[in-house]
Scaffold this active site. Structure first.
Site, PDB file in Angstrom:
ATOM      1  N   GLY B 316       0.829  -1.203   0.000  1.00  0.00           N
ATOM      2  CA  GLY B 316       0.000   0.000   0.000  1.00  0.00           C
ATOM      3  C   GLY B 316       0.860   1.247   0.000  1.00  0.00           C
ATOM      4  O   GLY B 316       1.961   1.249  -0.562  1.00  0.00           O
ATOM      5  N   GLU B 317       0.346   2.330   0.590  1.00  0.00           N
ATOM      6  CA  GLU B 317       1.036   3.640   0.682  1.00  0.00           C
ATOM      7  C   GLU B 317       1.123   4.360  -0.663  1.00  0.00           C
ATOM      8  O   GLU B 317       1.581   5.494  -0.725  1.00  0.00           O
ATOM      9  CB  GLU B 317       2.479   3.499   1.212  1.00  0.00           C
ATOM     10  CG  GLU B 317       2.624   2.853   2.559  1.00  0.00           C
ATOM     11  CD  GLU B 317       4.097   2.740   2.995  1.00  0.00           C
ATOM     12  OE1 GLU B 317       4.998   3.156   2.248  1.00  0.00           O
ATOM     13  OE2 GLU B 317       4.333   2.221   4.102  1.00  0.00           O
ATOM     14  N   GLY B 318       0.777   3.668  -1.761  1.00  0.00           N
ATOM     15  CA  GLY B 318       1.012   4.195  -3.102  1.00  0.00           C
ATOM     16  C   GLY B 318       2.257   3.615  -3.745  1.00  0.00           C
ATOM     17  O   GLY B 318       2.665   4.049  -4.829  1.00  0.00           O
TER      18      GLY B 318
END
Lengths: 350, 350
Positions: B316-318
């Site tokens: 995640g997080e980008g």
């Protein structure tokens, strides 16, 4: 010859260095192994380099260019003159590989290792022609064993000189109208596989032409039967000089502790020869992408390998390798630049 | 509200601009379509931007951070305090997204859209908290409809202000301990799918905990039955504020003719809501990668979408979006920088 010394020197990467790398990766602020292939590439790169903080100190793509006598059999959608026209486009900086190497921050070197027509000296062009085009592998050996070894030697030399300039990642590339035919023939001989399983449309053959191409490869394999036990003999009988150069770059890259980013279908044929010469070379090879060319997937399945990317590419030149170099660099930077759980004050969970 | 105007404004990209882009791509010195997804991304980007020579003028990742009442049910391997610790790591520049955004040359902005505990002002932190953590979606609505709309509004605002700064590609990112649970619940409600099909291990649940998580989602869906016909109602009942922000970034990005790079499982839940609000938004979304999280593949299959990368990532997080931004940029540079066949003196073949 240098290539035999290089091939003999290659050892699998050490488990100790891999363990050290995974210890570092598992300390970073992320769930364990949650960056997947980025982490695997970083761990392998650390083990290849035998460095606790491995850096990418330079990237170079070598595009080996050669011509193929087998184009006389009508196995390609493009005429053989296109090899030289495309090499000129590489030298002018306007081809796919030039653009994608710029994106990756990599040098591009073009090696005339067997083009039918000589080109004048030019910046970026390395003149190492072994012979002016191969024989028609349907009817005669593509080249002599000596020529095949000279071709491998050129690739090893490219790896060594790159290393001397501080390059730590090399990428393979190819240019040669007709070169999916020798590549398919080599996969058939060395995996081994039925020619139809590993023969595809190249730059765009229709059904009838594809059947003809399979027939050409079947005839070549029959002519050369007995050559497939030895990888260099198979290369001489069925291969191409750019494939020999790629094989040498794989061997030389591994011998000099560089990561070797392998491009697509043609490059994988060169890598397969290197793996048959010394299986330990595989630890140093990163297979950049799975080509649309039929047979590439068969190669990965049979050898139990996983390519980094699957982007429906089929251009060659090193283009897939250049794209995947960026992914390798992402992994290496994650390894070096991320904080640890201790830095962040977090107790690692899963 | 701005988000409704943005959503209504989105139209599919024009076929005329796509045709113009493919004409350019087919003129470049390569076999037709041989750069696969790189070309598809370039064509789509040209059509999104409505530019004959489309440029990437700026890249920004928005990491939306929120907390989740449902963590009380024991659905996560990490404690909820980790949301704030990780946000501090983002602000310090040491997380995975910081490293990978640097690799891609992208800005990182962290948006507190619903963290349980407020953070002091800091460079890179955008304070837009709608509420301090959602309700426990097993037992009550995650948020009110008004709060869900406010969350979407924040994402639309981020897109607009990015556009005003000259950004042309935005990427979605998330941070929120427990947020695979609302994401799975939303996929179950909106695809629709059985909860078990779209519920995975998150950051590392074992079998028993996974079964419990499926049970929590089944109970939530039963509680909220009747909310799944309207995407915003489903978001309010089952979602999270970071998912609302991501939905808004998708809508706002499309409305402002930007490409929106969608990260992994959580981001795809936000994108799915946007697609259910206005299906035309899909033309502006690039799904960066297929997560290891079970259910992501189901999402792609059901919606007929293809992710760019498949690297076993699940952070995640980008992070996946940042990696795929590089691939998009590769495609755009190919489009702009490669020579044409006319330049190279070659007659196009296949």
């Amino acid at each position: 010859m240098e290539w035999k010394v290089a091939a003999d020197r290659i050892r699998p990467v050490s488990q100790r260095w891999l363990d050290t790398a995974w210890q570092r990766l598992d300390d970073l602020t992320k769930p364990r192994r949650s960056l997947g292939l980025l982490e695997e590439l970083a761990a392998r790169y650390a083990a290849i380099r035998e460095e606790a903080s491995p850096r990418i100190t330079g990237k170079a793509v070598f595009v080996f260019a050669g011509d193929h006598g087998v184009v006389d059999e009508g196995v390609s959608a493009y005429p053989p003159e296109v090899t030289a026209l495309m090499v000129n486009t590489f030298l002018a900086g306007g081809a796919g590989i030039n653009v994608l190497a710029r994106c990756a921050g990599a040098e591009v070197h073009v090696v005339d290792i067997g083009m039918a027509t000589p080109l004048p000296d030019a910046p970026g062009l390395i003149q190492r022609c072994v012979r002016r085009g191969t024989g028609n592998l349907r009817r005669e050996p593509a080249m002599s064993r000596e020529e095949a070894e000279q071709g491998i030697e050129v690739g090893v030399e490219m790896a060594r000189t790159a290393r001397e300039r501080g390059v730590s990642v090399v990428a393979t590339g190819d240019m040669g109208i007709g070169n999916t035919t020798p590549s398919s023939a080599l996969f058939a001989a060395l995996l081994p596989a039925a020619p139809r399983e590993v023969t595809g449309r190249g730059t765009g053959l229709q059904d009838e032409a594809l059947n003809h191409k399979v027939g050409v490869i079947e005839a070549a394999l029959e002519r050369a039967s007995g050559e497939s036990n030895d990888p260099v003999s198979a290369l001489a009988a069925l291969g191409g000089l750019e494939i020999a150069g790629i094989c040498g770059l794989c061997l030389g890259g591994a011998a000099h502790r560089m990561a070797v980013m392998v491009d697509g279908f043609i490059s994988s044929a060169g890598a397969l020869i290197a793996m048959r010469i010394n299986p330990a070379v595989a630890d140093y090879l990163v297979f950049s992408h799975c080509s649309v060319e039929k047979g590439h997937r068969v190669f990965f399945e049979r050898e139990g390998l996983r390519p980094v990317l699957d982007l429906d590419m089929r251009l060659g030149e090193g283009t897939g390798a250049a794209v995947a170099m960026q992914i390798l660099e992402d992994g290496v930077r994650v390894y070096n630049e991320m904080s640890t759980f201790a830095d962040a004050g977090i107790t690692p969970g899963a």
